[in-house]
Design an enzyme around this catalytic site. Sequence first.
Site, PDB file in Angstrom:
ATOM      1  N   GLY A 111       3.365   1.678  -2.042  1.00  0.00           N
ATOM      2  CA  GLY A 111       3.999   1.786  -3.356  1.00  0.00           C
ATOM      3  C   GLY A 111       3.273   2.713  -4.311  1.00  0.00           C
ATOM      4  N   GLN A 112       3.815   2.799  -5.526  1.00  0.00           N
ATOM      5  CA  GLN A 112       3.271   3.718  -6.532  1.00  0.00           C
ATOM      6  C   GLN A 112       1.804   3.402  -6.826  1.00  0.00           C
ATOM      7  OE1 GLN A 112       4.793   3.190 -10.487  1.00  0.00           O
ATOM      8  NE2 GLN A 112       3.879   5.082 -11.256  1.00  0.00           N
ATOM      9  N   TYR A 120      12.457 -10.280 -11.728  1.00  0.00           N
ATOM     10  CA  TYR A 120      11.107  -9.720 -11.582  1.00  0.00           C
ATOM     11  C   TYR A 120      10.126 -10.470 -12.493  1.00  0.00           C
ATOM     12  CZ  TYR A 120       7.465  -6.068 -12.091  1.00  0.00           C
ATOM     13  OH  TYR A 120       6.293  -5.372 -12.139  1.00  0.00           O
ATOM     14  N   GLY A 180       0.791  -1.237   0.000  1.00  0.00           N
ATOM     15  CA  GLY A 180       0.000   0.000   0.000  1.00  0.00           C
ATOM     16  C   GLY A 180       0.816   1.276   0.000  1.00  0.00           C
TER      17      GLY A 180
HETATM   18  N1  SER Z   1       7.116  -0.707 -14.505  1.00  0.00           N
HETATM   19  C1  SER Z   1       7.658  -2.020 -14.286  1.00  0.00           C
HETATM   20  C2  SER Z   1       9.125  -2.004 -14.266  1.00  0.00           C
HETATM   21  O1  SER Z   1       9.701  -1.194 -14.957  1.00  0.00           O
HETATM   22  C3  SER Z   1       7.176  -2.964 -15.339  1.00  0.00           C
HETATM   23  O2  SER Z   1       6.195  -3.770 -14.794  1.00  0.00           O
HETATM   24  O3  SER Z   1       9.710  -2.793 -13.612  1.00  0.00           O
END
Ligand code: SER
Length: 314
Positions: free
Chosen positions: A10-11, A138, A8
């Site tokens: 975060g962006q 990620y 919550g």
């Molecule tokens: N905005 C993210 C990133 O750049 C992409 O999901 O990691």
Amino acid sequence: MKTLVTGGAGQVGSQLIPYLCELGNEVVVFDLAAAPTTLPEGVRWVQGDITDAQAVSSAVAGAGPEVIFHLAAILSAKGEQDPHRTYRVNLGGTYNILEAARTNGVRQVMYASTIAVFGPGLPEPVQNEVSLRPTTMYGVTKVAGELLGEYYQSRRGLEFRGVRFPGLVNAGVPGGGTTDYALWMYVDAVRHGRYECFVEASSRLPMMYLDDGLRAMVELSQAPRERLKRCIYNIVAISPSAGDFADAVRKRVPGAEITFVPDPARQKILDSWPHEVDDSAARSEWDWRHEYDLERMSDAIMERVPALIEQLGR
Ligand code: SER
């Protein structure tokens, strides 16, 4: 409705909270960070670590939500600096949330996936169901999270839905993603009159104004089950190049000097992602439509940049 939002601070989360409140939801937040000083009335903030199964489980049990918006994650660029932690937070965190949801009778988990699930070389526009071979930690953890959620839906009776966000842009502090250059271009053009962009001008990616993204998550959450043929949906809005962003900024900040000096690590991540993504499944199954093009997005960002600069300092 009672909802729990992870990440919550975060962006995305920091904007999803007021939006859910406006829609009449009761919101509990779970985040590693302490509660910010300004929170919409009635929001309860639980500070805790998403990698701690016990903490997650007791937060979910205490909140008793019908729906969880699971946003807590480490983004692409930051993720490569500490892949081990990224694995624990992104994948371990998702497992902890799904387990806590299952054991506490949560009806639905909404998942923030990403275009980073795609790897290089896919035919474009990239379709919804394709081979997912990302090259970042990620991306790997987000693919695994998608599959884990689908497993919980098919085998554990949990409703699992998610959107693959493009780069999200708004006048809020981005969290260490590769797409962060878009926002810094506006901010630094205003406060310093110049910005050195860390990717090439020709770099082109799917991008979206955050308000469209928030609405997408809520609309998918509310979509009638019988219309949905899958758990995870591509969603897109626009695909501008970094140079297109620079033009939009220069139009609004005359004389702004924007230069391009690619950072090899982040350029490599960006180059592994597609330029064009197909979101026809979202458009036909739950009527997804974006509202912001580059011009409208730029105007909305510019309106809020002074307040962001105030917050960040000059
Ligand atoms: N905005 C993210 C990133 O750049 C992409 O999901 O990691």
